[in-house]
Write an enzyme that holds these catalytic residues in place. Structure first.
Site, PDB file in Angstrom:
ATOM      1  N   VAL A  40       0.813  -1.218   0.000  1.00 48.10           N
ATOM      2  CA  VAL A  40       0.000   0.000   0.000  1.00 48.10           C
ATOM      3  C   VAL A  40       0.843   1.263   0.000  1.00 48.10           C
ATOM      4  O   VAL A  40       0.343   2.354  -0.234  1.00 48.10           O
ATOM      5  CB  VAL A  40      -0.978   0.092   1.195  1.00 48.10           C
ATOM      6  CG1 VAL A  40      -2.146  -0.846   0.992  1.00 48.10           C
ATOM      7  CG2 VAL A  40      -0.283  -0.172   2.512  1.00 48.10           C
TER       8      VAL A  40
ATOM      9  N   GLY B 105      10.921   1.597   4.451  1.00 51.15           N
ATOM     10  CA  GLY B 105      10.578   0.298   3.894  1.00 51.15           C
ATOM     11  C   GLY B 105       9.159   0.256   3.381  1.00 51.15           C
ATOM     12  O   GLY B 105       8.408   1.223   3.470  1.00 51.15           O
ATOM     13  N   LYS B 106       8.830  -0.915   2.823  1.00 57.12           N
ATOM     14  CA  LYS B 106       7.501  -1.090   2.238  1.00 57.12           C
ATOM     15  C   LYS B 106       6.457  -1.288   3.323  1.00 57.12           C
ATOM     16  O   LYS B 106       6.755  -1.786   4.405  1.00 57.12           O
ATOM     17  CB  LYS B 106       7.506  -2.320   1.335  1.00 57.12           C
ATOM     18  CG  LYS B 106       8.430  -2.205   0.144  1.00 57.12           C
ATOM     19  CD  LYS B 106       8.234  -3.401  -0.794  1.00 57.12           C
ATOM     20  CE  LYS B 106       9.081  -3.266  -2.035  1.00 57.12           C
ATOM     21  NZ  LYS B 106      10.423  -3.858  -1.907  1.00 57.12           N
ATOM     22  N   VAL B 107       5.234  -0.894   2.980  1.00 60.02           N
ATOM     23  CA  VAL B 107       4.112  -1.110   3.884  1.00 60.02           C
ATOM     24  C   VAL B 107       3.111  -2.012   3.161  1.00 60.02           C
ATOM     25  O   VAL B 107       2.767  -1.760   2.005  1.00 60.02           O
ATOM     26  CB  VAL B 107       3.425   0.230   4.257  1.00 60.02           C
ATOM     27  CG1 VAL B 107       2.295  -0.003   5.239  1.00 60.02           C
ATOM     28  CG2 VAL B 107       4.444   1.217   4.823  1.00 60.02           C
TER      29      VAL B 107
ATOM     30  N   ASP C  73       8.774  14.769  10.617  1.00 60.96           N
ATOM     31  CA  ASP C  73       8.567  14.518   9.192  1.00 60.96           C
ATOM     32  C   ASP C  73       7.079  14.455   8.868  1.00 60.96           C
ATOM     33  O   ASP C  73       6.637  13.575   8.135  1.00 60.96           O
ATOM     34  CB  ASP C  73       9.285  13.215   8.793  1.00 60.96           C
ATOM     35  CG  ASP C  73       9.454  13.077   7.281  1.00 60.96           C
ATOM     36  OD1 ASP C  73       9.412  14.105   6.563  1.00 60.96           O
ATOM     37  OD2 ASP C  73       9.603  11.931   6.812  1.00 60.96           O
TER      38      ASP C  73
ATOM     39  N   LYS D  54       4.620  -3.254   8.661  1.00 63.51           N
ATOM     40  CA  LYS D  54       5.740  -2.400   8.324  1.00 63.51           C
ATOM     41  C   LYS D  54       7.032  -3.002   8.851  1.00 63.51           C
ATOM     42  O   LYS D  54       7.179  -3.195  10.048  1.00 63.51           O
ATOM     43  CB  LYS D  54       5.494  -1.049   8.990  1.00 63.51           C
ATOM     44  CG  LYS D  54       6.079   0.091   8.276  1.00 63.51           C
ATOM     45  CD  LYS D  54       5.475   1.363   8.824  1.00 63.51           C
ATOM     46  CE  LYS D  54       6.349   2.517   8.474  1.00 63.51           C
ATOM     47  NZ  LYS D  54       5.837   3.764   9.012  1.00 63.51           N
TER      48      LYS D  54
ATOM     49  N   GLU E 152       5.088   3.077   0.367  1.00 61.80           N
ATOM     50  CA  GLU E 152       6.516   2.952   0.570  1.00 61.80           C
ATOM     51  C   GLU E 152       6.931   4.093   1.475  1.00 61.80           C
ATOM     52  O   GLU E 152       6.722   5.252   1.152  1.00 61.80           O
ATOM     53  CB  GLU E 152       7.212   3.040  -0.784  1.00 61.80           C
ATOM     54  CG  GLU E 152       8.408   2.182  -0.815  1.00 61.80           C
ATOM     55  CD  GLU E 152       8.611   1.484  -2.152  1.00 61.80           C
ATOM     56  OE1 GLU E 152       9.705   1.612  -2.657  1.00 61.80           O
ATOM     57  OE2 GLU E 152       7.695   0.809  -2.660  1.00 61.80           O
ATOM     58  N   GLY E 153       7.432   3.760   2.629  1.00 61.94           N
ATOM     59  CA  GLY E 153       7.831   4.809   3.570  1.00 61.94           C
ATOM     60  C   GLY E 153       9.305   5.093   3.419  1.00 61.94           C
ATOM     61  O   GLY E 153       9.963   4.564   2.522  1.00 61.94           O
ATOM     62  N   THR E 154       9.797   5.923   4.292  1.00 64.79           N
ATOM     63  CA  THR E 154      11.211   6.280   4.253  1.00 64.79           C
ATOM     64  C   THR E 154      12.072   5.049   4.519  1.00 64.79           C
ATOM     65  O   THR E 154      13.167   4.923   3.995  1.00 64.79           O
ATOM     66  CB  THR E 154      11.495   7.366   5.311  1.00 64.79           C
ATOM     67  OG1 THR E 154      10.499   8.385   5.165  1.00 64.79           O
ATOM     68  CG2 THR E 154      12.848   7.998   5.120  1.00 64.79           C
TER      69      THR E 154
HETATM   70  P1  AMP Z   1       4.866   5.554   6.083  1.00 69.36           P
HETATM   71  O1  AMP Z   1       6.168   4.820   6.084  1.00 69.36           O
HETATM   72  O2  AMP Z   1       4.156   5.421   7.400  1.00 69.36           O
HETATM   73  O3  AMP Z   1       4.987   6.964   5.610  1.00 69.36           O
HETATM   74  O4  AMP Z   1       3.932   4.804   5.046  1.00 69.36           O
HETATM   75  C1  AMP Z   1       4.075   4.916   3.658  1.00 69.36           C
HETATM   76  C2  AMP Z   1       2.702   4.806   3.020  1.00 69.36           C
HETATM   77  O5  AMP Z   1       2.082   3.551   3.356  1.00 69.36           O
HETATM   78  C3  AMP Z   1       1.726   5.870   3.527  1.00 69.36           C
HETATM   79  O6  AMP Z   1       1.798   7.040   2.748  1.00 69.36           O
HETATM   80  C4  AMP Z   1       0.364   5.192   3.381  1.00 69.36           C
HETATM   81  O7  AMP Z   1      -0.135   5.340   2.079  1.00 69.36           O
HETATM   82  C5  AMP Z   1       0.702   3.715   3.600  1.00 69.36           C
HETATM   83  N1  AMP Z   1       0.411   3.336   5.016  1.00 69.36           N
HETATM   84  C6  AMP Z   1       1.243   3.449   6.078  1.00 69.36           C
HETATM   85  N2  AMP Z   1       0.660   3.021   7.216  1.00 69.36           N
HETATM   86  C7  AMP Z   1      -0.578   2.623   6.888  1.00 69.36           C
HETATM   87  C8  AMP Z   1      -1.708   2.112   7.619  1.00 69.36           C
HETATM   88  N3  AMP Z   1      -1.652   1.899   8.939  1.00 69.36           N
HETATM   89  N4  AMP Z   1      -2.830   1.850   6.928  1.00 69.36           N
HETATM   90  C9  AMP Z   1      -2.883   2.065   5.596  1.00 69.36           C
HETATM   91  N5  AMP Z   1      -1.893   2.548   4.860  1.00 69.36           N
HETATM   92  C10 AMP Z   1      -0.748   2.835   5.467  1.00 69.36           C
END
Ligand code: AMP
Length: 304
Positions: A10, A16-18, A137, A33, A12-14
Site C-alpha cells: 500500500v 521500507g515497504k508497507v 517529518d 511495516k 513505501e515509507g522512508t
Molecule cells: P509511512 O512509512 O508510514 O509513511 O507509510 C508509507 C505509506 O504507506 C503511507 O503514505 C500510506 O499510504 C501507507 N500506510 C502506512 N501506514 C498505513 C496504515 N496503517 N494503513 C494504511 N496505509 C498505510
C-alpha cells in the site's frame, strides 16, 4: 507471519515497504511495516525497545495510528527482523487530496472537513509534544484517513530517526523537503516542537489549495520558495538567524501576504496559518494553543 495473509503493497515509507494484510484469525485488516530495527546476538537492542514502547504509548491517542503488536520474523537469510503491525486505514491525506484535485470532478475540499482534519492533526501533534516527542517529518503521506468516519491519524512516528531525517529513503528516493521548517533547512541543531507546527501550517495550506505550498527540490530552493512568499528573514523578525550554520546571503524579498496563495481560506483560517508560519520558532503557535484558536470555534468539538 503465518498469522497474516499479505494482500498488497500500500505504500513505501522512508524506511521500507508497507503491506496491507489480514489477520487470519480475526479478519482484521492491518498494515505491516518492516523496520530497520535489526536484532543483534543479544536480541532486541535496547534503543529499539525504547522506540517501540514509546510508539506503543503514543498510539493510545485516537489521533495516532494504533500499533497493534510487534512481530519477530526471520528473513530468508535467517536474520531476525522486527515487523510493526498497525491498524489499517483506507487512505492517506496525499491520495485523499488527489481525489479532489483530479479532473473531471475537480473541486475544493469542504471547509468543514479541512477544519476537522486540522483539529485532529493538532490534537495528535499536541499529544506527541506533551510526551516530549517530535515527529520531524509530518507530511500528507504520513497522515492516514478513515474516509467513512472522517478521522485523521498521524503515522510514521520518527521510529529510528534519532535526530535527523535522512535525505534519501532506503530506495534512494529523495525525501521530501516541502514541509521542512526553515530552522531545520538552515542547519539549526537545537530545534524544537515548532518544527512540527511549520509542517502543520504547510499541510493546512495544502488542504485548502490542493497543491503544495513550497514545492522545493533542494534545500536551497526550498528556502527560496519560503523567502519569496514570506520575505527574506531578518535579525529583526528572527533574532539569531544569520548565525545559523547554513545561513548565506539570500536575495532580499518583501513578504507577500499568505492570502494571495490561499484565497480559499477565510479570515480566521488565515490568521491561524500566519501564526503557524512564523519564522522565529519561538513565535510560532504551539499545537495546544492552536486548538483554542477562533478558527475552530465553529467546530463541534464534542465529537473529539
Ligand atoms: P509511512 O512509512 O508510514 O509513511 O507509510 C508509507 C505509506 O504507506 C503511507 O503514505 C500510506 O499510504 C501507507 N500506510 C502506512 N501506514 C498505513 C496504515 N496503517 N494503513 C494504511 N496505509 C498505510
Amino acid at each position: 507471519m503465518e498469522k497474516y495473509e499479505k494482500l498488497e503493497k500500500v505504500g513505501e515509507g522512508t524506511y521500507g515497504k508497507v503491506y496491507k494484510a489480514k489477520d487470519k484469525e480475526t479478519g482484521q485488516l492491518v498494515a505491516l511495516k518492516k523496520t530497520r530495527l535489526e536484532m543483534d546476538e543479544e536480541g532486541v537492542p535496547p534503543t529499539a525497545l525504547r522506540e517501540v514502547s514509546l510508539l506503543q504509548m503514543l498510539s493510545h491517542s485516537l489521533y495516532i495510528v494504533r500499533l497493534l503488536c510487534v512481530e519477530h520474523v526471520d528473513n530468508k537469510h535467517g536474520k531476525p527482523l522486527l515487523y510493526l503491525v498497525f491498524e489499517y486505514l483506507d487512505t492517506d491525506l496525499k491520495k485523499f487530496i488527489d481525489t479532489y484535485r483530479k479532473a473531471p470532478n475537480s473541486r475544493n475540499l469542504p471547509p468543514s472537513l479541512i477544519q476537522s482534519f486540522l483539529y485532529q492533526l493538532c490534537k495528535g501533534v499536541a499529544h506527541c509534544h506533551s510526551h516530549g516527542v517530535l515527529h520531524r517529518d509530518l507530511k500528507p503521506q504520513n497522515l492516514l484517513i478513515d474516509k467513512e468516519k472522517g478521522i485523521l491519524k498521524i503515522a510514521d512516528l520518527g521510529l529510528g530517526r534519532a535526530f535527523t531525517v535522512p535525505l534519501k529513503s532506503y530506495t534512494h528516493e529523495i525525501v521530501t523537503l516541502w514541509y521542512r521548517a526553515p530552522e531545520v533547512l538552515l542547519g539549526s541543531t537545537h530545534y524544537s516542537t515548532a518544527v512540527d507546527m511549520w509542517s502543520v501550517g504547510c499541510i493546512f495550506a495544502e488542504m485548502a489549495r490542493r497543491q503544495a505550498l513550497f514545492p522545493g527540490d533542494s534545500e536551497y530552493q526550498q528556502l527560496l520558495h519560503i523567502f519569496r512568499l514570506l520575505g527574506t528573514p531578518t535579525e529583526k523578525n528572527w533574532p539569531g538567524v544569520s548565525s545559523l550554520r547554513d545561513w548565506h546571503v539570500y536575495p532580499q524579498w518583501e513578504p507577500q501576504g499568505i492570502e494571495r496563495v490561499v484565497p480559499q481560506l477565510e479570515a480566521d483560517g488565515l490568521d491561524l496559518l500566519v501564526k503557524m508560519m512564523k519564522f522565529n520558532p519561538a513565535d510560532r503557535i504551539s499545537a495546544k494553543a492552536a486548538l483554542d484558536h477562533p478558527y475552530f470555534d465553529s467546530l463541534d468539538k464534542s465529537q473529539f
